[in-house]
Enzyme design. Structure first.
Site, PDB file in Angstrom:
ATOM      1  N   PRO A  79       0.632  -1.099   0.148  1.00 44.54           N
ATOM      2  CA  PRO A  79       0.066   0.299   0.254  1.00 44.54           C
ATOM      3  C   PRO A  79       1.157   0.872  -0.224  1.00 44.54           C
ATOM      4  O   PRO A  79       1.744   1.093   1.116  1.00 44.54           O
ATOM      5  CB  PRO A  79      -0.602  -0.006   1.367  1.00 44.54           C
ATOM      6  CG  PRO A  79      -0.374  -1.139   2.377  1.00 44.54           C
ATOM      7  CD  PRO A  79       0.561  -1.477   1.237  1.00 44.54           C
ATOM      8  N   PRO A  80       0.909   2.227  -0.867  1.00 41.39           N
ATOM      9  CA  PRO A  80       1.489   3.302  -0.691  1.00 41.39           C
ATOM     10  C   PRO A  80       1.124   4.197   0.125  1.00 41.39           C
ATOM     11  O   PRO A  80      -0.399   4.350   0.104  1.00 41.39           O
ATOM     12  CB  PRO A  80       0.591   4.370  -2.102  1.00 41.39           C
ATOM     13  CG  PRO A  80      -0.034   3.533  -2.708  1.00 41.39           C
ATOM     14  CD  PRO A  80      -0.485   2.740  -1.902  1.00 41.39           C
ATOM     15  N   CYS A  81       1.931   4.916   1.214  1.00 44.85           N
ATOM     16  CA  CYS A  81       1.477   5.361   2.700  1.00 44.85           C
ATOM     17  C   CYS A  81       2.505   6.577   1.975  1.00 44.85           C
ATOM     18  O   CYS A  81       3.660   6.632   2.092  1.00 44.85           O
ATOM     19  CB  CYS A  81       2.591   4.689   3.423  1.00 44.85           C
ATOM     20  SG  CYS A  81       1.305   2.822   4.105  1.00 44.85           S
ATOM     21  N   GLN A  82       1.511   7.305   2.509  1.00 41.76           N
ATOM     22  CA  GLN A  82       2.404   9.159   2.298  1.00 41.76           C
ATOM     23  C   GLN A  82       2.222   9.595   3.439  1.00 41.76           C
ATOM     24  O   GLN A  82       3.200  10.901   3.387  1.00 41.76           O
ATOM     25  CB  GLN A  82       1.244   9.946   1.381  1.00 41.76           C
ATOM     26  CG  GLN A  82       1.837  10.353  -0.066  1.00 41.76           C
ATOM     27  CD  GLN A  82       0.931   8.854  -0.329  1.00 41.76           C
ATOM     28  OE1 GLN A  82      -0.315   8.427  -0.902  1.00 41.76           O
ATOM     29  NE2 GLN A  82       2.406   8.410  -1.688  1.00 41.76           N
TER      30      GLN A  82
END
Length: 335
Positions: A79-82
């Site tokens: 999951p892309p975690c910003q």
């Protein structure tokens, strides 16, 4: 032994999917939000079911409509975690930061489907972020739903990938966690070994190999580039034309005798070790251990991003084999 099943959340172009397919797993479905990335995935995995949507829109009912009576053995994804830059600095927890909702979606799928194993890949900063509180929060969110969790930062170069790339791999199992990370290998693969056989290209030149097209550099850039030697950096450029500021990871040349730098979505100012140009998308894909038969669709910027975001196929494959060991062990115990 039966064929184990998996789903891939946040599949991107499909580096992790390909590794698991090559290890003999069967894909039940994958999810990808970005339409261009999804085009590449569909081209290379015509037999996979791909949901092109924001993961939060995918309902429990939809999931069961797709998988019917099949059991999901493994859930994989990155999951892309910003939220690394802000969470923790203003008293906010990682999971409370809305930009990390994608991570919570991963937890939701694990909670609904209760796979025997999950594999979550992410940036290595996750391990130390917010003085280690973030990783503990992540571990406990899985422990609360019955998983025993391990995590480790792996450098892809230790596993036959021609690239220095450090990423965290979080692996959870229902019940006792017998997962073992793959063993490090003694042999380092250099960039020259990985891409040296591809046809030479001049500035802006194309080839008949898919995705092997040289970008078009300006005259000024080519002038600077020619001074930088194999493994050198901007200090090789004469002072009067040397860039004074900017990222120190730019205006450098790959060292032919070492693995490459970490492949990201923008590699335009890192030069081929003996040709005056940036690497082509095919060369970058080789550094991520994609086979030449894997075709990337989209414009060059999108394709570079697809490649840079991927888990190296070879590393995904080696992790998949270790996951298979856990599942085989469980089958034997049952029998």
């Amino acid at each position: 032994m039966k064929s184990y099943t998996y789903i891939d959340l946040f599949s991107g172009a499909g580096g992790m999917s390909l590794g698991f397919d090559e290890a003999g797993f069967k894909n039940l479905f994958s999810i990808e939000f970005n339409k261009e990335f999804a085009q590449t995935y569909n081209k290379n995995f015509p037999n996979h079911k791909l949901i092109i949507d924001d993961i939060k829109n995918v309902t429990e009912r939809q999931i069961y409509d797709i998988i019917k009576n099949e059991k999901v053995d493994v859930i994989i994804g990155g999951p892309p975690c910003q939220g690394f830059s802000l969470a923790g600095k203003i008293g906010r927890n990682f999971l409370d930061d809305d930009r990390n909702r994608l991570f919570k979606e991963f937890v939701r799928f694990v909670r609904i489907l209760k796979p025997k194993v999950f594999v979550l890949e992410n940036v290595k900063a996750m391990e130390r972020h917010n003085k280690g509180k973030t990783i503990q929060e992540i571990v406990s969110s899985f422990e609360q739903i019955g998983y025993e969790v391990k995590y480790k930062v792996l450098n892809a170069a230790d596993y036959g990938v021609p690239q220095e790339r450090r990423r965290i791999f979080i692996v959870g199992t229902l019940g006792k966690n017998n997962f073992c990370y793959p063993k490090k290998e003694n042999k380092i693969v250099t960039i020259q070994e990985a891409i040296g056989d591809l046809p030479k290209l001049n500035n802006g030149e194309n080839s008949n190999i898919p995705n092997h097209k040289a970008m078009h550099h300006t005259k000024q850039m080519l002038e600077k580039m020619k001074y930088v030697k194999d493994g050198g950096n901007r200090n090789d450029i004469p002072e009067k034309i040397r860039p004074k500021s900017g990222d120190s990871r730019k205006y450098i040349r790959y060292n032919s005798k070492k693995p490459s730098f970490c492949v990201t979505g923008d590699m335009r100012k890192i030069f081929h070790y003996n040709q005056n140009r940036a690497l082509t998308c095919r060369e970058l894909a080789r550094l991520q251990t994609f086979p030449d038969t894997f075709i990337f669709l989209g414009n060059t910027g999108s394709v570079q991003q697809q490649i840079g975001n991927a888990v190296p196929v070879l590393l995904a494959y080696k992790i998949a084999l270790q996951v298979k060991e856990v599942l085989n062990h469980e089958q034997i115990s049952k029998n």
